[in-house]
Design a protein around this motif. Structure first.
Motif, PDB file in Angstrom:
ATOM      1  N   ILE A   1       1.233  25.533 -15.851  1.00 45.89           N
ATOM      2  CA  ILE A   1       0.885  24.115 -16.019  1.00 45.89           C
ATOM      3  C   ILE A   1      -0.121  23.978 -17.159  1.00 45.89           C
ATOM      4  O   ILE A   1      -1.113  24.699 -17.216  1.00 45.89           O
ATOM      5  N   SER A   2       0.138  23.080 -18.050  1.00 49.04           N
ATOM      6  CA  SER A   2      -0.717  22.902 -19.224  1.00 49.04           C
ATOM      7  C   SER A   2      -2.094  22.383 -18.836  1.00 49.04           C
ATOM      8  O   SER A   2      -2.229  21.568 -17.908  1.00 49.04           O
ATOM      9  N   LEU A   3      -3.096  22.877 -19.545  1.00 43.28           N
ATOM     10  CA  LEU A   3      -4.458  22.369 -19.360  1.00 43.28           C
ATOM     11  C   LEU A   3      -4.762  21.290 -20.390  1.00 43.28           C
ATOM     12  O   LEU A   3      -5.911  21.039 -20.728  1.00 43.28           O
ATOM     13  N   GLY A   4      -3.703  20.647 -20.862  1.00 44.51           N
ATOM     14  CA  GLY A   4      -3.878  19.626 -21.898  1.00 44.51           C
ATOM     15  C   GLY A   4      -4.750  18.462 -21.464  1.00 44.51           C
ATOM     16  O   GLY A   4      -5.339  17.780 -22.305  1.00 44.51           O
ATOM     17  N   PHE A   5      -4.849  18.238 -20.139  1.00 40.88           N
ATOM     18  CA  PHE A   5      -5.694  17.132 -19.671  1.00 40.88           C
ATOM     19  C   PHE A   5      -7.171  17.377 -19.958  1.00 40.88           C
ATOM     20  O   PHE A   5      -7.995  16.471 -19.838  1.00 40.88           O
ATOM     21  N   LEU A   6      -7.510  18.615 -20.356  1.00 38.74           N
ATOM     22  CA  LEU A   6      -8.896  18.927 -20.706  1.00 38.74           C
ATOM     23  C   LEU A   6      -9.162  18.775 -22.196  1.00 38.74           C
ATOM     24  O   LEU A   6     -10.263  19.079 -22.662  1.00 38.74           O
TER      25      LEU A   6
ATOM     26  N   PHE B   1     -27.740   6.807 -27.708  1.00 41.75           N
ATOM     27  CA  PHE B   1     -28.064   5.375 -27.813  1.00 41.75           C
ATOM     28  C   PHE B   1     -27.741   4.554 -26.574  1.00 41.75           C
ATOM     29  O   PHE B   1     -27.971   3.351 -26.558  1.00 41.75           O
ATOM     30  N   THR B   2     -27.163   5.173 -25.553  1.00 45.07           N
ATOM     31  CA  THR B   2     -26.883   4.437 -24.320  1.00 45.07           C
ATOM     32  C   THR B   2     -27.461   5.191 -23.130  1.00 45.07           C
ATOM     33  O   THR B   2     -27.943   6.321 -23.271  1.00 45.07           O
ATOM     34  N   ARG B   3     -27.391   4.594 -21.978  1.00 46.97           N
ATOM     35  CA  ARG B   3     -27.861   5.237 -20.751  1.00 46.97           C
ATOM     36  C   ARG B   3     -26.700   5.560 -19.820  1.00 46.97           C
ATOM     37  O   ARG B   3     -26.884   5.672 -18.602  1.00 46.97           O
ATOM     38  N   ILE B   4     -25.521   5.725 -20.392  1.00 45.83           N
ATOM     39  CA  ILE B   4     -24.364   6.073 -19.566  1.00 45.83           C
ATOM     40  C   ILE B   4     -24.567   7.480 -19.001  1.00 45.83           C
ATOM     41  O   ILE B   4     -24.792   8.425 -19.757  1.00 45.83           O
ATOM     42  N   PRO B   5     -24.499   7.653 -17.688  1.00 46.04           N
ATOM     43  CA  PRO B   5     -24.726   8.980 -17.093  1.00 46.04           C
ATOM     44  C   PRO B   5     -23.685   9.999 -17.560  1.00 46.04           C
ATOM     45  O   PRO B   5     -22.516   9.649 -17.789  1.00 46.04           O
ATOM     46  N   ALA B   6     -24.105  11.247 -17.679  1.00 45.20           N
ATOM     47  CA  ALA B   6     -23.205  12.312 -18.123  1.00 45.20           C
ATOM     48  C   ALA B   6     -21.947  12.422 -17.251  1.00 45.20           C
ATOM     49  O   ALA B   6     -20.840  12.577 -17.791  1.00 45.20           O
ATOM     50  N   PRO B   7     -22.047  12.340 -15.908  1.00 42.94           N
ATOM     51  CA  PRO B   7     -20.830  12.439 -15.096  1.00 42.94           C
ATOM     52  C   PRO B   7     -19.814  11.353 -15.424  1.00 42.94           C
ATOM     53  O   PRO B   7     -18.603  11.610 -15.403  1.00 42.94           O
ATOM     54  N   VAL B   8     -20.296  10.148 -15.730  1.00 43.57           N
ATOM     55  CA  VAL B   8     -19.381   9.052 -16.074  1.00 43.57           C
ATOM     56  C   VAL B   8     -18.641   9.370 -17.372  1.00 43.57           C
ATOM     57  O   VAL B   8     -17.424   9.149 -17.490  1.00 43.57           O
ATOM     58  N   LEU B   9     -19.367   9.913 -18.354  1.00 39.62           N
ATOM     59  CA  LEU B   9     -18.728  10.282 -19.622  1.00 39.62           C
ATOM     60  C   LEU B   9     -17.658  11.353 -19.408  1.00 39.62           C
ATOM     61  O   LEU B   9     -16.541  11.246 -19.940  1.00 39.62           O
TER      62      LEU B   9
ATOM     63  N   GLY C   1     -13.608  11.161 -19.838  1.00 43.74           N
ATOM     64  CA  GLY C   1     -12.875  12.078 -20.709  1.00 43.74           C
ATOM     65  C   GLY C   1     -11.689  12.716 -19.998  1.00 43.74           C
ATOM     66  O   GLY C   1     -10.609  12.883 -20.579  1.00 43.74           O
ATOM     67  N   LEU C   2     -11.870  13.092 -18.714  1.00 45.22           N
ATOM     68  CA  LEU C   2     -10.779  13.667 -17.935  1.00 45.22           C
ATOM     69  C   LEU C   2      -9.641  12.658 -17.748  1.00 45.22           C
ATOM     70  O   LEU C   2      -8.470  12.996 -17.895  1.00 45.22           O
ATOM     71  N   LEU C   3     -10.003  11.415 -17.442  1.00 46.45           N
ATOM     72  CA  LEU C   3      -8.986  10.348 -17.268  1.00 46.45           C
ATOM     73  C   LEU C   3      -8.243  10.119 -18.566  1.00 46.45           C
ATOM     74  O   LEU C   3      -7.002   9.968 -18.574  1.00 46.45           O
TER      75      LEU C   3
ATOM     76  N   GLY D   1      -7.773  12.264 -20.890  1.00 47.79           N
ATOM     77  CA  GLY D   1      -6.925  13.425 -21.091  1.00 47.79           C
ATOM     78  C   GLY D   1      -5.608  13.323 -20.328  1.00 47.79           C
ATOM     79  O   GLY D   1      -4.548  13.687 -20.863  1.00 47.79           O
ATOM     80  N   PHE D   2      -5.672  12.804 -19.102  1.00 43.57           N
ATOM     81  CA  PHE D   2      -4.441  12.618 -18.326  1.00 43.57           C
ATOM     82  C   PHE D   2      -3.547  11.568 -18.963  1.00 43.57           C
ATOM     83  O   PHE D   2      -2.336  11.722 -19.046  1.00 43.57           O
ATOM     84  N   VAL D   3      -4.164  10.476 -19.424  1.00 48.27           N
ATOM     85  CA  VAL D   3      -3.403   9.367 -20.010  1.00 48.27           C
ATOM     86  C   VAL D   3      -2.757   9.783 -21.320  1.00 48.27           C
ATOM     87  O   VAL D   3      -1.565   9.547 -21.569  1.00 48.27           O
ATOM     88  N   VAL D   4      -3.570  10.444 -22.175  1.00 50.12           N
ATOM     89  CA  VAL D   4      -3.068  10.827 -23.510  1.00 50.12           C
ATOM     90  C   VAL D   4      -2.046  11.955 -23.400  1.00 50.12           C
ATOM     91  O   VAL D   4      -1.062  11.992 -24.091  1.00 50.12           O
TER      92      VAL D   4
END
Length: 389
Positions: free
Chosen positions: A108-113, A370-378, A382-384, A386-389
């Motif tokens: 199975i491809s790890l392309g989602f990463l 420049f933002t306060r977006i939490p690392a887990p959200v980022l 990115g994982l989502l 990866g699945f979409v793309v």
């Protein structure tokens, strides 16, 4: 064990499950929960303990929490504190490594990463910027940072890093007369934990050299790295990449970056990433072997810092009065920041050099900056993607 100790361990577990964002964020949560709410120690005591742990090799926030446990209930509570703090993240990282191995085994491809891999480079680049902005304030420090970054980039032997740290500390230690002299220095040292630290280091090195057992060699590798890492998880990353990807080829660069990205989305200590590395290093030994790899890697990386904090905490107040010690910290910090700069460049090498990947690195760095977006959200975003793309 008293009720107070149980409550403290429950608070440590809460931190292990909710403390995202690395040592700086961990300390902020410790202030809120352990100082303001529970009053286990004063604000000044926490600041001093964190300062002590910041100059010792090993994981800063882990050592700080362990030191608090030691202060409250002695060695037994300190070891329980360590266990409760590291277990959740280390377990999740081990499961993540087994999952990746399984997917690869099934073809199975790890392309989602594909998105989170360049994002991991952005995280390291941001760490390099933040560390250098805090510790590099003089021309000498700038020079040490640049030289160490160049040497760390071109010379990939695991022994280059401790040599650079020692050399950097020695350079600035020569300027100790610039620091004010303090009186009433009465240094009394209890050597038991330091002797234990050295004994395990030597025994592991000898067993690693003369045995064909991969778990033993892995324990030695991680114990040595844990003994020599100044500056926390960000500085650990280039050491692990050099030794286990470039030098020993236990992991591919893509696997390493994927694991590091996943680690950024988890609460708890950054050093739990070693559970992932140790797991994949033993992928040829089945699932039981992989989890054994996670175990020896986790124990190996955390144990030396624990021995050292037990050793130093007893005479820290007197040790920091010595000008040579204070002066050497500037060089050690500058070299550490240079090593992280080199890591950011090295970690980009396994990734395909495309405009998209470069843009993801820049975008990740900018969002962190420049933002306060939490690392887990980022990372989850990115994982989502990866699945979409």
């Amino acid at each position: 064990m008293s009720l107070r100790y149980y409550i403290f361990l429950k608070d440590v577990l809460l931190l292990a499950l909710t403390a995202f964002g690395g040592p700086q964020a961990h300390i902020a949560m410790m202030f809120k929960l352990l100082v303001e709410k529970r009053r286990y120690l004063t604000e000044q005591e926490l600041i001093e303990l964190n300062a002590l742990c910041s100059i010792l090799p090993g994981p800063t926030s882990t050592q700080t929490l362990t030191a608090i446990g030691f202060k409250i209930g002695g060695p037994n509570l300190a070891y329980l504190t360590l266990l409760v703090w590291i277990t959740p993240a280390a377990t999740i990282m081990g499961i993540a490594a087994v999952t990746i191995s399984y997917l690869q085994g099934q073809g199975i491809s790890l392309g989602f990463l594909r998105i989170v891999q360049p994002m991991a480079v952005g995280f390291v680049a941001y760490a390099a910027y933040m560390i250098s902005s805090k510790v590099v304030h003089t021309k000498t420090a700038v020079s040490l940072m640049v030289v160490s970054a160049i040497l760390a980039y071109f010379f990939h032997s695991p022994w280059v890093f401790p040599a650079l740290l020692i050399a950097g500390g020695a350079v600035t230690a020569l300027r100790f007369k610039q620091h004010p002299r303090e009186k009433d220095k009465h240094l009394h040292i209890e050597w038991a934990n330091f002797i234990l630290f050295v004994a395990v280091l030597i025994t592991a090195a000898l067993l690693g050299a003369y045995t064909s057992s991969l778990p033993v060699r892995l324990f030695e590798n991680f114990y040595r790295n844990g003994s020599l890492v100044f500056g926390g998880g960000q500085v650990l990353i280039p050491l692990l990449y050099t030794e286990f990807v470039d030098f020993k080829k236990y992991l591919t660069g893509e696997e390493f970056l994927s694991g590091y990205a996943i680690a950024q989305a988890l609460p708890g200590p950054t050093f739990s990433f070693t559970s992932f590395v140790g797991n994949l290093a033993m992928r040829d030994y089945g699932i039981a072997g992989q989890f054994l790899g996670s175990f020896v890697a986790t124990v190996g990386i955390f144990l030396p810092g624990t021995f050292l904090i037990f050793f130093v905490i007893r005479f820290w107040d007197e040790l920091k009065k010595y000008r040579v010690i204070r002066a050497s910290l500037e060089g050690i910090s500058a070299v550490s920041s240079g090593m992280v700069v080199a890591a950011a460049i090295l970690l980009f090498h396994p990734i395909e050099s495309t405009l998209l990947n470069f843009s993801i690195v820049i975008a990740t760095f900018s969002l962190l900056m420049f933002t306060r977006i939490p690392a887990p959200v980022l990372i989850l975003s990115g994982l989502l993607l990866g699945f979409v793309v």
